[in-house]
Design a protein around this motif. Sequence first.
Motif, PDB file in Angstrom:
ATOM      1  N   SER A  88       0.807  -1.097  -0.101  1.00  0.00           N
ATOM      2  CA  SER A  88       0.153  -0.182   0.009  1.00  0.00           C
ATOM      3  C   SER A  88       0.774   1.031   0.310  1.00  0.00           C
ATOM      4  O   SER A  88       0.542   2.194  -0.640  1.00  0.00           O
ATOM      5  CB  SER A  88      -1.024  -0.106   1.210  1.00  0.00           C
ATOM      6  N   LYS A  89       2.034   1.162   0.795  1.00  0.00           N
ATOM      7  CA  LYS A  89       2.898   2.502   0.525  1.00  0.00           C
ATOM      8  C   LYS A  89       3.527   2.621  -0.704  1.00  0.00           C
ATOM      9  O   LYS A  89       3.586   3.846  -1.260  1.00  0.00           O
ATOM     10  CB  LYS A  89       4.026   2.027   1.791  1.00  0.00           C
ATOM     11  N   ALA A  90       3.855   1.622  -1.411  1.00  0.00           N
ATOM     12  CA  ALA A  90       4.345   1.675  -2.801  1.00  0.00           C
ATOM     13  C   ALA A  90       3.170   2.363  -3.628  1.00  0.00           C
ATOM     14  O   ALA A  90       3.372   3.085  -4.686  1.00  0.00           O
ATOM     15  CB  ALA A  90       4.820   0.234  -3.370  1.00  0.00           C
ATOM     16  N   HIS A  91       1.809   1.908  -3.323  1.00  0.00           N
ATOM     17  CA  HIS A  91       0.841   2.107  -4.272  1.00  0.00           C
ATOM     18  C   HIS A  91       0.367   3.794  -4.168  1.00  0.00           C
ATOM     19  O   HIS A  91       0.303   4.570  -4.995  1.00  0.00           O
ATOM     20  CB  HIS A  91      -0.498   1.602  -3.866  1.00  0.00           C
TER      21      HIS A  91
ATOM     22  N   VAL B 148      -5.732  -4.045   1.160  1.00  0.00           N
ATOM     23  CA  VAL B 148      -6.241  -5.020   2.318  1.00  0.00           C
ATOM     24  C   VAL B 148      -7.320  -5.794   1.591  1.00  0.00           C
ATOM     25  O   VAL B 148      -7.618  -7.160   1.765  1.00  0.00           O
ATOM     26  CB  VAL B 148      -6.413  -4.524   3.476  1.00  0.00           C
ATOM     27  N   MET B 149      -8.275  -4.912   0.903  1.00  0.00           N
ATOM     28  CA  MET B 149      -9.589  -5.551   0.535  1.00  0.00           C
ATOM     29  C   MET B 149      -9.380  -6.228  -0.916  1.00  0.00           C
ATOM     30  O   MET B 149     -10.510  -6.977  -1.398  1.00  0.00           O
ATOM     31  CB  MET B 149     -10.732  -4.362   0.303  1.00  0.00           C
ATOM     32  N   GLY B 150      -8.151  -6.341  -1.416  1.00  0.00           N
ATOM     33  CA  GLY B 150      -7.843  -7.163  -2.640  1.00  0.00           C
ATOM     34  C   GLY B 150      -8.644  -6.488  -3.945  1.00  0.00           C
ATOM     35  O   GLY B 150      -8.645  -7.097  -4.896  1.00  0.00           O
ATOM     36  N   ARG B 151      -8.766  -5.064  -3.984  1.00  0.00           N
ATOM     37  CA  ARG B 151      -9.298  -4.525  -4.910  1.00  0.00           C
ATOM     38  C   ARG B 151      -8.409  -3.454  -5.629  1.00  0.00           C
ATOM     39  O   ARG B 151      -8.885  -2.629  -6.543  1.00  0.00           O
ATOM     40  CB  ARG B 151     -10.595  -3.854  -4.479  1.00  0.00           C
TER      41      ARG B 151
END
Length: 280
Positions: free
Chosen positions: A78-81, A95-98
């Motif tokens: 998530s940090k990379a995103h 985390v939700m896989g979306r």
Amino acid sequence: LVEGSFIAHGVLNREMTQDADNASLPAVEVKPKSRSWVGISALFIVLVGVLLATLDYAQLQSDINVKLMRFFRDLSRSKAHRRLHNKSNALVTVVMGREEMLPISEPDDSTPTFTEKELLFYDGVHEPLAPLYLAIKGRVYDVSQGARHYAPGRSYHSFLGRDATRAFGTGCMKPECLISSVVGLSERELREVNRWVELYEHHDRYTFVGVLRSSPVNDVVELAMMEHTALQAASEHERSLRGDERAADGAAPPSASRLSERARELYNARDLDGAMAHWS
């Protein structure tokens, strides 16, 4: 003597008075302690003992470890995103896989290559001063800056010096599962593999350093049989990990004639890399 007689008379009178008082009080029935609560407590203890006895602590610990590994992986992803796409809600979507998967670079002719034997040199044991390398889907990454996680004795050390793609997908950390084959993995498990690749590719402390190439082998038939055995062992541990005690899919191992035929095809095509492919 007179004084002693008066004392004795007083003591006698007091004892007689106490006896009379006690006799005048109604008799109190002393009941034994209630046995109902004792029985319930004993039954509760027995039930708790039976429950604890049925728990597989090793399996429970393994499940917790897998979930924690994937949570911290997704936290890093998530940090990379967020860094690359400036998304404030990156953690939730990941985390939700979306999430939309980040691109993975393609190797070219200048990309360094490693054999399986060469990669083993970077496992932190054979040469303690060498960097720490692991491979996933044939891609080799330097994870030296994560030594507190990957160094010998640490949680992720099993991944070093090998291509353990299958273990990344299933969460099975048994030695039999630390292989590169993805034969038989579900779509969900293959997605887990790709999420790990994305982590290593875009992590701000890990570096892509090359690709894994197959080593020429002298006996393709023997190799195919060894890999088939490894896949069977991995599948057994994976079924145990999932709590699935059902038998395998019933597929019979390749026959000797089929193995020989496949070996001739590989040799005739001069496909030495194909010789290393896992039997499907």
